[in-house]
Design an enzyme around this catalytic site. Structure first.
Site: not given
Ligand code: TYM
Length: 328
Positions: A113, A194, A197
């Site tokens: 990032k 990957k 969004k």
């Molecule tokens: P975020 O908002 O990017 O994504 C939410 C969840 O979706 C999963 N994910 C995917 N899984 C499979 N294939 C993909 N292409 C894909 N893109 C996203 C992510 O792995 C995630 O589980 N940092 C985290 C948010 C967060 C969090 C936490 C998660 C903040 N605090 C505490 C777990 C525990 C994030 O940005 O997810």
């Protein structure tokens, strides 16, 4: 042994995609039947990159509505917005004294990032510390996530162990729950990356895309040379990704999907993938439309933050006492 508590978060930083759903959200729905679950719309995490204020506010509500629309039952889970429970930011600050610059600057997601930005904020660097605070505040033992969060989860575990060693047994050390299939759904226009969004809309199917948009995006999805519909992630990343999306959407194994499309052309295969995805999204979109902007949604979030704050307060107080904060 009591059942592990579950915590996970989703950022309101863009449209939720089928990657989010297949990699994480669908597991939340299953886990709610067996565990005490906390699910959080992590708006403070989204603020580590520039956001339009009005859009962020709207997206926070949208993501909460989508989590419910995917099947979360507010009677079973605690669903809330991160900033509504200030203990997240407070515990994050207390953890700064236990986290090393080197381990944060080595994080793959930070490096990705930060790479093409003229300036890099400390928010982006400290992002995983806030994530550790999210998880550890609820003493969560199990964290369902996609593959991209694995490294962040390791830091949360390290911080828990470090704290326990320095101040005495306090935190449950959380285990990641990463599914074997679907933990890394790839981009439609570049299946070596990957699905995300934060990329261009053609690279993902959004959970709110109408059926004709889903069909058009999948028809344009990059495939591979050759004609065989086989699961070979290295040689055929595009077809393998579509097979995974199909299998999970249709409730089949990847092997069953391969057998089903044996001998079929790419165009027919992509049509079948689109149909399966549209059918998966149909009930989610219908429930979303009922929830968005409703008093019901606002009540669920208010009740969620109240319940979450009660649990978070107990952990925060323990941490403050152990670290030497003079309590008021
Ligand atoms: P975020 O908002 O990017 O994504 C939410 C969840 O979706 C999963 N994910 C995917 N899984 C499979 N294939 C993909 N292409 C894909 N893109 C996203 C992510 O792995 C995630 O589980 N940092 C985290 C948010 C967060 C969090 C936490 C998660 C903040 N605090 C505490 C777990 C525990 C994030 O940005 O997810």
């Amino acid at each position: 042994m009591p059942m592990a508590r579950v915590f996970s978060g989703v950022q309101p930083s863009g449209d939720l995609t089928i990657g989010n759903y297949l990699g994480a959200l669908r597991h939340f729905v299953v886990l709610q039947h067996e565990h005490e679950c906390y699910f959080c719309v992590v708006d403070l995490h989204a603020l580590t990159l520039p956001q339009d204020p009005g859009e962020l506010r709207a997206r926070t509500e949208k993501v909460a509505a989508l989590l419910l629309a995917c099947g979360l039952d507010p009677a079973r889970v605690t669903l809330f917005v991160q900033s509504h429970v200030p203990a997240h930011a407070e515990l994050c600050w207390l953890f700064f004294g236990l986290t090393y610059l080197g381990e944060l600057s080595r994080m793959t997601q930070f490096k990705d990032k930060a790479r093409n930005r003229k300036t890099v904020t400390t928010g982006l660097l400290n992002y995983p510390v806030l994530m550790a605070a999210d998880i550890l505040l609820y003493q969560a033992g199990l964290v369902p996530v996609g593959d991209d969060q694995k490294q962040h989860l390791e830091l949360a575990r390290d911080i828990a162990v470090r704290f326990n060693n320095r101040f005495g047994e306090t935190f449950v050390v959380p285990e990641p729950m990463i599914a074997k299939v679907g933990a890394r759904i790839m981009s439609l226009d570049d299946p070596t990356r990957k699905m995300s969004k934060s990329e261009t809309p053609d690279s993902y199917v959004a959970l709110l895309d109408p059926p004709e948009v889903v069909a058009a995006k999948l028809a344009r999805a990059v495939t591979d040379s050759g004609r065989e519909i086989r699961y070979r992630p290295k040689e055929k990343p595009g077809i393998s990704n579509l097979l995974t999306i199909y299998a999970l959407s249709a409730g089949k194994t990847v092997r069953e999907a391969e057998a089903e499309f044996d001998g079929l052309g790419y165009a027919d295969f992509k049509k079948a993938v689109a149909e399966a995805v549209v059918e998966t999204l149909r009930p989610i979109q219908a429930r979303y439309r009922e929830l968005i902007g409703s008093a019901e949604l606002r009540d669920i979030l208010r009740e969620g933050s109240r319940r979450a704050a009660d649990v978070a307060a107990v952990t925060l107080r323990t941490v403050q006492e152990k670290m030497g904060i003079l309590l008021p």
